[in-house]
Design a protein around this motif. Structure first.
Motif, short mmCIF file in Angstrom:
data_model
loop_
_atom_site.label_atom_id
_atom_site.label_comp_id
_atom_site.label_asym_id
_atom_site.label_seq_id
_atom_site.Cartn_x
_atom_site.Cartn_y
_atom_site.Cartn_z
N GLN A 1 111.16 -0.45 -28.86
CA GLN A 1 110.07 0.14 -29.64
C GLN A 1 108.72 -0.14 -28.99
O GLN A 1 107.87 0.74 -28.90
N ALA A 2 108.55 -1.38 -28.52
CA ALA A 2 107.27 -1.75 -27.91
C ALA A 2 107.04 -0.94 -26.64
O ALA A 2 105.95 -0.42 -26.40
N ARG B 1 121.76 -4.43 -56.13
CA ARG B 1 122.86 -4.81 -55.24
C ARG B 1 122.35 -5.55 -54.01
O ARG B 1 123.12 -6.01 -53.18
N ALA B 2 121.02 -5.59 -53.86
CA ALA B 2 120.45 -6.07 -52.62
C ALA B 2 120.60 -7.57 -52.47
O ALA B 2 120.46 -8.32 -53.43
N GLU B 3 120.87 -7.99 -51.23
CA GLU B 3 120.76 -9.39 -50.89
C GLU B 3 119.34 -9.57 -50.39
O GLU B 3 118.72 -8.61 -49.96
N PRO B 4 118.81 -10.80 -50.46
CA PRO B 4 117.42 -10.96 -50.00
C PRO B 4 117.28 -10.52 -48.54
O PRO B 4 118.00 -10.99 -47.67
N GLY B 5 116.37 -9.61 -48.29
CA GLY B 5 116.15 -9.13 -46.93
C GLY B 5 114.74 -9.46 -46.52
O GLY B 5 113.99 -10.07 -47.26
N ARG B 6 114.41 -9.03 -45.30
CA ARG B 6 113.03 -9.31 -44.88
C ARG B 6 112.10 -8.25 -45.47
O ARG B 6 112.53 -7.15 -45.79
N GLY B 7 110.87 -8.57 -45.62
CA GLY B 7 109.90 -7.64 -46.21
C GLY B 7 109.44 -6.61 -45.21
O GLY B 7 110.18 -6.25 -44.30
N LEU B 8 108.21 -6.12 -45.38
CA LEU B 8 107.68 -5.12 -44.47
C LEU B 8 107.09 -5.78 -43.24
O LEU B 8 106.15 -6.56 -43.34
N GLY B 9 107.65 -5.45 -42.08
CA GLY B 9 107.12 -5.99 -40.83
C GLY B 9 106.12 -5.02 -40.23
O GLY B 9 105.86 -3.96 -40.79
N PRO B 10 105.56 -5.38 -39.05
CA PRO B 10 104.59 -4.49 -38.39
C PRO B 10 105.18 -3.11 -38.08
O PRO B 10 104.48 -2.10 -38.15
N ALA B 11 106.49 -3.07 -37.75
CA ALA B 11 107.11 -1.79 -37.43
C ALA B 11 107.08 -0.87 -38.65
O ALA B 11 106.82 0.33 -38.54
N GLU B 12 107.33 -1.46 -39.84
CA GLU B 12 107.31 -0.64 -41.06
C GLU B 12 105.90 -0.15 -41.37
O GLU B 12 105.70 0.97 -41.79
N TRP B 13 104.90 -1.04 -41.12
CA TRP B 13 103.52 -0.62 -41.38
C TRP B 13 103.13 0.52 -40.44
O TRP B 13 102.45 1.47 -40.85
N ALA B 14 103.57 0.43 -39.18
CA ALA B 14 103.29 1.51 -38.23
C ALA B 14 103.94 2.80 -38.72
O ALA B 14 103.35 3.89 -38.64
#
Lengths: 518, 332
Positions: free
Chosen positions: B327-328, A35-48
């Motif tokens: 957040q920052a 069902r997903a529309e293209p979204g953004r991938g993993l950003g720095p916040a997600e890695w943190a």
């Protein structure tokens, strides 16, 4: 590992159950992804978020398991009046709803909690519970009981004849540790640590509240945000895959480490520990039990003391919700058994890898499973009408990993120790189940059922997506009370919830032990 | 025979129900609870509409929109009640809502236009409030009167996470609207005041009542609950020079199969019958002050020129920027 025709035949229902679980977890995940529309991938916040999630889970699992060893050893070595009840009571935190447990912990460790009041009175500096140490403290509070039970189970799986023999050979406590306990621990600890690691990975409300700020962000919170404010189903599904990969890696590693040789069969004589009579050991064990009891029971006692006065003024809607919760708990337990028993048999005698399938239950985010089920059900039927069965099913799948961890080792040992005898007597099919397996694993079965029912009782996960006013569960009703500022009534509902969760756990657990309590 | 007549009776009962039109309204959980406005609203509307009002609790404010998007055009819902000004842009962009076509005069402060006018073509307001820090006036005699004073004090506060909670998002936008490019500095200064960040309002308010913090982010109307329902005068809302608003709204779904009833409900929502229920059940200001005025214990709202609001259409872009800054600033 025997893999004759009988073993394969016994394993077949397990493979079907595994396929079913995988279909539900992975099917809902792909329903969300599709069902997903293209979204953004993993950003720095997600890695943190991923880094924090893993590090707090590692610490929480390590501390829970290490602290559980002395407690489990003390319970394994000592016999005293009320021991069984105390073991059951110490299990209470595991089945507490998060918000109730956090309130209990704060009543002890919080800013105006007992600890800080005492420190202030003595003129000492106060301690803050907020931060990584607070998260780990809370996770140890939740998971120490489970770790203790899993490790204690390991101790109880050593037949009493081994200790008898050890005593005859004049073994010291140290010798017993080397020949009996250490092999048992190397077999039990990785599994216990892995399951607690996995639970802590999906922690969210605890990590956030006690973590003290956005640096304490977990993957689950990222999933929550992607779903709620961004409605970015693609990212929610992607993050779910990250979560599943993390837990899956942990699970496979743990299963690889755990060796599978049992201790052989025994005659179920009561265990006597001649080596444990030493006064020093007695003091060590008593201290371990007393500290664990204080740490686990004090917060709960404070929750009860605060909420009990409101119990009598609870409105009927709360009681109705309690009834719905009991019903869901019982259905989840039946469903769990239908999945876990075949899976445990297949994993125990055929392929241990099957247990990883069960672990999918904690790897998957309830929010994503719920959403996926919603997407799947919505075109065919009214999701509201299916609120109860859906909640029961999801709860059963969430409880599956715990049930498998509890059941599989005992199934494996039963198979290893009694299979030749059973085969020579031509015991197969249901007769084998009824006469050989069930009686041998009955205490574990009771424990697994109790855990499932209690966890299902306290769960707030999926019901929120499917609920209408008539089918509210008790935890949901508690949140509604808080949302309407009725904090007093909410704490009363919390006590009711605690009582029900604990009561249902105790009934099942006792049922399982009715015979074994020699 | 007995069973047959019971079955026949049941059948008759279900057909009787089926003849009454049903209006399905999705709303947030606390609205439908016994202690929320739900039961009284249902009774009042059913008296006049000749229909059945089916109020369905579908999570909280933000989850509500996600839910409607999930169901899409297949949704049973006719009306969604409980979105707020921070969510309406996303809701309109989804194309799932249709214009209400009604004109109302409201008592909601309007920072962008003439007082009393309501310009949103898709959603109508039913209540509103100001975010504020609530404190215990028996423990704190002189509360801070601004974010700067709060940051300079050693008071401890609990706030909600803007990624999981609507009030948390409100605070984020409040600071951003008031301080603009200086917002990160304010957050950095506030960092040592923030005891913790919670998942939702309930957890935060609970922590505050437990004494974990001196102040909690809530609403200016929160003390009214304690005064009216508990006769407890000890809670007050700190008056900052200006406060960010939350306006709660309802809208009609494009795919509704009961368009007339939905219109009727939205009209009913702005009448006294509905509005007089709001203050002491939802603990917010009614969008149109009922004839009897506000109940005792409700402080009169601050002057409208003190109201802060980001235009709903600008929220999504500003939110992303403000969230990154937040957040920052707090992760250090």
């Amino acid at each position: 590992m025997a893999s004759g025709p009988i073993a394969i035949k016994r394993a077949l229902p397990g493979w079907i159950a595994a396929a079913l679980v995988a279909a539900i977890v992975l099917g809902t995940l792909s329903a969300v992804a599709m069902r997903a529309e293209p979204g953004r991938g993993l950003g720095p916040a997600e890695w943190a978020a991923i880094r924090f999630t893993v590090s707090q889970a590692v610490l929480s699992a390590a501390f829970s398991v290490l602290l559980a060893v002395p407690v489990a050893r003390a319970f394994a070595r000592r016999r005293f009046a009320g021991r069984r009840l105390l073991i059951s009571l110490l299990g209470a935190p595991f089945i507490l709803p998060v918000i109730v447990a956090v309130m209990g912990l704060l009543a002890v460790f919080g800013r105006s909690g007992i600890l800080n009041e005492t420190l202030r009175f003595m003129g000492l500096p106060e301690v803050s519970i907020y931060g990584l140490h607070g998260v780990v403290l809370a996770h140890v509070f939740f998971n120490l009981p489970l770790a203790t039970r899993l490790i204690l189970q390991g101790w109880q799986d050593i037949p009493s004849e081994r200790f008898r023999l050890a005593a005859q050979l004049g073994f010291t406590t140290r010798d017993i540790f080397h020949t009996l306990e250490r092999p048992m621990l190397t077999r039990t600890l990785p599994g216990a640590a892995a399951i607690i690691f996995a639970i802590c990975l999906s922690s969210f409300a605890v990590a956030l509240t006690l973590g003290g700020g956005p640096h304490a962000t977990t993957v689950e919170l990222a999933i929550y945000q992607a779903f709620r404010f961004d409605f970015d189903l693609g990212r929610a599904a992607l993050l779910s895959c990250v979560q599943i990969a993390l837990v899956g890696t942990a699970a496979i590693a743990a299963l690889k480490f755990s060796t599978r040789d049992g201790f052989g069969a025994g005659l179920d004589r009561p265990v006597q520990r001649w080596d444990a009579a030493h006064p020093l050991l007695r003091i060590i064990d008593t201290t371990a039990i007393a500290l664990a009891a204080l740490f686990l029971l004090l917060p709960i006692t404070l929750v009860i003391l605060r909420g009990a006065p409101a119990l009598t003024s609870l409105p009927t809607s709360v009681w109705a919700a309690a009834l719905a919760s009991i019903l869901i708990a019982l259905i989840s337990t039946v469903l769990m058994l239908a999945l876990a028993l075949p899976l445990a048999i297949a994993a125990g005698i055929h392929s241990a890898r099957l247990e990883t399938v069960g672990l999918l239950g904690i790897a998957a985010s309830p929010l994503v499973i719920g959403t996926g089920l919603f997407i799947v059900i919505n075109p065919i039927a009214d999701p509201f009408a299916l609120a109860l069965p859906v909640t029961a099913t999801v709860n059963a799948i969430m409880a599956l990993p715990f049930a498998l961890r509890i059941l599989t080792p005992s199934v494996r040992d039963t198979h290893a120790n009694y299979d030749r005898l059973a085969t020579s007597l031509n015991l197969t099919g249901f007769t084998w189940l009824r006469l050989v397996l069930i009686p041998r694993i009955r205490p574990n079965l009771g424990f697994a059922c109790g855990l499932t029912a209690a966890m299902s009782m306290g769960d707030l996960g999926v019901i929120a997506l499917f609920a209408d006013p008539q089918t509210a569960t008790l935890p949901l009703q508690m949140y509604r009370l808080m949302g309407a500022y009725r904090m007093e009534l909410a704490s009363g509902a919390a006590v009711l919830l605690l009582g029900l969760s604990f009561g249902i756990f105790w009934l099942f657990d006792k049922g399982g032990r009715a015979r074994a309590d020699a | 025979m007995k069973y047959l007549s019971i079955a026949a009776g049941l059948f008759a009962a279900t057909t009787a129900v089926a003849e009454t039109p049903v209006l399905t309204v999705y709303t947030y959980d606390s609205f439908v609870s016994d202690w929320g406005p739900g039961p009284a609203v249902k009774a009042a509307f059913e008296e006049t509409c000749g229909c059945e009002l089916n109020l369905v609790g579908a999570g909280d404010g933000a989850a509500l929109l996600a839910r409607v998007k999930l169901e899409g055009a297949r949704s049973d819902a006719d009306v969604v009640l409980g979105l707020d000004n921070n969510l309406t842009a996303a809701a309109v962009a989804s194309g799932l809502f249709q214009e209400h076509g009604q004109t109302v005069t409201v008592d909601v402060p309007n920072p962008f236009g003439e007082a009393g006018t309501w310009s949103d073509t898709h959603f109508l307001p039913y209540d509103w409030g100001y975010f504020a820090f609530v404190y215990d006036n028996t423990k704190l005699a002189t509360p801070p009167a601004s974010f700067d004073e709060l940051a300079a004090s050693d008071l401890k506060i609990v706030i909600q996470d803007p990624r999981s909670s609507t009030p948390g998002l409100g605070l984020l936008l409040w600071v951003k609207e008031q301080y603009g490019t200086d917002a990160p500095k304010i957050w950095e200064a506030l960092a040592d005041n923030i005891v913790t960040v919670t998942k939702g309002w309930s957890e935060a308010y609970g922590l505050f009542l437990e004494g974990e913090a001196d102040m909690v982010l809530s609403y200016t109307t929160s003390p009214a609950y304690h005064i009216v329902a508990e006769e407890d005068q000890s809670k007050s809302a700190a008056a900052f020079g200006s406060h960010y608003m939350q306006v709660e709204v309802a809208g009609k779904l494009a795919a509704t199969d009961q368009p007339e009833l939905a219109d009727q409900f939205l009209t009913f929502m702005t009448t006294d019958a509905f509005q007089s229920i709001i203050p002491t059940t939802n603990w917010m200001y009614p969008a149109i002050t009922p004839a009897g005025g506000l109940p005792e214990g409700f402080a009169a709202p601050i002057a409208p020129e003190q109201a802060r609001l980001i235009a709903p259409a600008d929220v999504p872009a500003i939110r992303d920027e403000a969230l990154a800054e937040w957040q920052a600033a707090l992760s250090q």
